[in-house]
Structure formats: C-alpha cells, structure tokens
Design an enzyme around this catalytic site. Structure first.
Site, PDB file in Angstrom:
ATOM      1  CG  HIS A  96      -1.489   1.365   1.583  1.00 21.41           C
ATOM      2  ND1 HIS A  96      -1.416   2.230   2.578  1.00 21.41           N
ATOM      3  CD2 HIS A  96      -2.459   2.048   0.689  1.00 21.41           C
ATOM      4  CE1 HIS A  96      -1.958   3.209   2.545  1.00 21.41           C
ATOM      5  NE2 HIS A  96      -2.882   3.250   1.433  1.00 21.41           N
ATOM      6  CB  SER A  97       0.822   4.127   0.422  1.00 18.87           C
ATOM      7  OG  SER A  97       1.131   5.525   0.183  1.00 18.87           O
ATOM      8  CG  MET A  98       7.242   3.876   1.289  1.00 17.11           C
ATOM      9  SD  MET A  98       7.850   4.205   2.846  1.00 17.11           S
ATOM     10  CE  MET A  98       7.258   2.787   4.071  1.00 17.11           C
ATOM     11  CB  ALA A 100       2.155   0.176  -3.503  1.00 18.27           C
TER      12      ALA A 100
END
Length: 284
Positions: A96-98, A100
């Site tokens: 997720h986010s960073m 990812a």
C-alpha cells in the site's frame, strides 16, 4: 493475526502473520503506518500465509543505524533478507502506498523471486524532474544544521489518536477514528509522562534522491509477474487517473481495478478489496 519476529542483518523486524496454507504473501504498509494497516483486511485473507511487516523504522521494527537513511537500497535488501529468513524462495507482494512503491521496485529487480504483485494506491514511485535534483538534495541535508526538537509526548493514547486524525483530515483520506486507532496503538511506546511515536523521526525528513519518470517507466516495463493495481476513485492528486493508467499500460502483465474510497482503501473497504485481490493472488 499473530505477532512474529524476523531477525535479519539490519536487526529485529516485527510482523503480524496469518499462517494460512495458501500462497506466501509479504504485505508492505505505507509511510508512517505499520503492520496494523492490514488488520481490517486479514480476516478475508486468512487462507493466505500473509506476513504483514513493520518496515524498518516503523512500528516495532529496528531503526536504521545512525549515518544511514531510509532509501530504496536499504528497504529492498532488507525485504530480501526477510524472505530468506522465512525460507521463501518465491512469494507474492502486497503493498500500500509507499509499500506498493517498494513492492514495484522489488518485483522489477528480482523477477525470479516474485510470483504475483498487488499494489494499492501506488505503482512505481513518486517521480522527480531532473532539474529538481540539486534542490531536493539541499532540502534533505538541511535538517543536519538544525537542532532536534525531541519527540512529542502524548499524555494518553486518546490524545495521540486525535493528533493522528488531524494529520489525515485532508481530502481523499477518510480514515475513521477506529481505523486510525489501529495504527496509533501499534505505533506508540510508553515513556515517562505518557507515550511517543515508535517510528524513527528521520522518516519525516525529505528524501535526498528520487527517480525520474523515465527511470520509473523502465522499471515498470521490467516487472514480469502478473500485476494487479488497485486504486481509489476518485484519484488522488499525487497520481492523477491519466498517469496511473499510463503506468499500468507499461506493465507486461498488468491490470487495473478501481473502487470508491480514499487513500487507505484497504482499511476503509476491506471486504471489497479482498474480493478483488484474493482471486488474483490464489489464481493458478
């Protein structure tokens, strides 16, 4: 999920693990979050052997040694060390986010080890214009000239929850108090007079170097495994819809899915997210 500890060259890495009999999945959270980010999603993914990490400098995991930073090389080598310590030659990645972004880079750099990739709310990394290279480096080095302000002490958990809620009350996040509490309770440590954040204060310092768009494109084109990119609708400002679709199109075996929600989509709509990602991760 059960608490787990993984010893690697960097030090102690904390995690939460489901111990299912399905595919092996490393779950990587976003910046300043921790493994609790995946707690709402975990019940629907119980058949997986899901290991949700506290990334270095976050949660209960070790901080980077003095004189080092939290750039891509440290994170990627540590992730490979974690997989080796688990005895996983091949595995899937869920980020997720960073997290990812890190998962994208690891899939590009080690295609022989990553079976499938699921990214939520990021694909690749945040790009930097080449002409911003020197100014970004100066911004990253400037904190060395300023004295440390020390850690803020919260008198109780409730105050820390309210502080974190204020930090996420921006358009597109939409986290509830219950969702924030999951992250906060794992992210605090007790000190005299109350609680402080466990995360390394250096995590909030500017990044010294970022990849250019051309470098990110080259990395995305090198991801060989099947990839599912899951994004919130509406798109977030840092990755407009046209750009995220352009990036997905670079993937040799990529697909994109959108769901209504905000940046922490996997915490806001865990059942809907699981219905999308579980068939993909368990597909033969």
């Amino acid at each position: 999920m059960q608490e787990a500890v993984i010893e690697v060259a960097l030090g102690r890495i904390a995690a939460l693990r489901t111990h299912g009999r399905g595919p092996r999945v490393l779950a990587l959270h976003g910046w300043l979050d921790n493994a609790a980010s995946f707690l709402p999603l975990a019940p629907a993914l119980a058949e997986l052997d899901l290991v949700a990490l506290d990334l270095p400098g976050h949660g209960h995991s070790v901080h980077a040694p003095p004189g080092t930073d939290y750039g891509f090389p440290l994170a990627l080598h540590t992730l490979l060390d974690i997989a080796d310590a688990l005895g996983w030659e091949r595995f899937c990645l869920l980020g997720h986010s960073m997290g990812a972004g890190l998962a994208s880079l690891l899939a590009a750099g080690c295609p022989e080890r990553v079976e499938r990739l699921v990214v939520i709310e990021m694909l690749g990394a945040l790009a930097e214009a080449p002409e911003r290279t020197a100014s970004r480096l100066r911004e990253a080095l400037a904190p060395r000239q300023r004295p440390s302000r020390g850690l803020r002490v919260f008198p109780d958990v409730e105050t820390a929850v309210r502080a974190r809620l204020q930090s996420v009350r921006v358009p597109g996040t939409g986290l509830t108090e219950a969702e924030v509490r999951l992250l906060v309770e794992r992210g605090l440590r007790r000190v005299e007079g109350g609680f402080v954040w466990r995360s390394d204060p250096r995590l909030v310092q500017p990044t010294a170097f970022r990849l250019t768009q051309a470098q990110i494109d080259d990395l995305l084109a090198a991801i060989e495994c099947p990839t599912l990119a899951l994004f919130a609708d509406p798109a977030q400002p840092y990755l407009p819809d046209a750009e995220r679709r352009r990036r997905v199109a670079l993937l040799p075996r990529g697909q994109m899915h959108t769901l209504p929600g905000g940046h922490h989509l996997h915490m806001q709509q865990p059942e809907a997210v699981a219905r999308v990602i579980l068939p993909f991760l368990t597909e033969r």
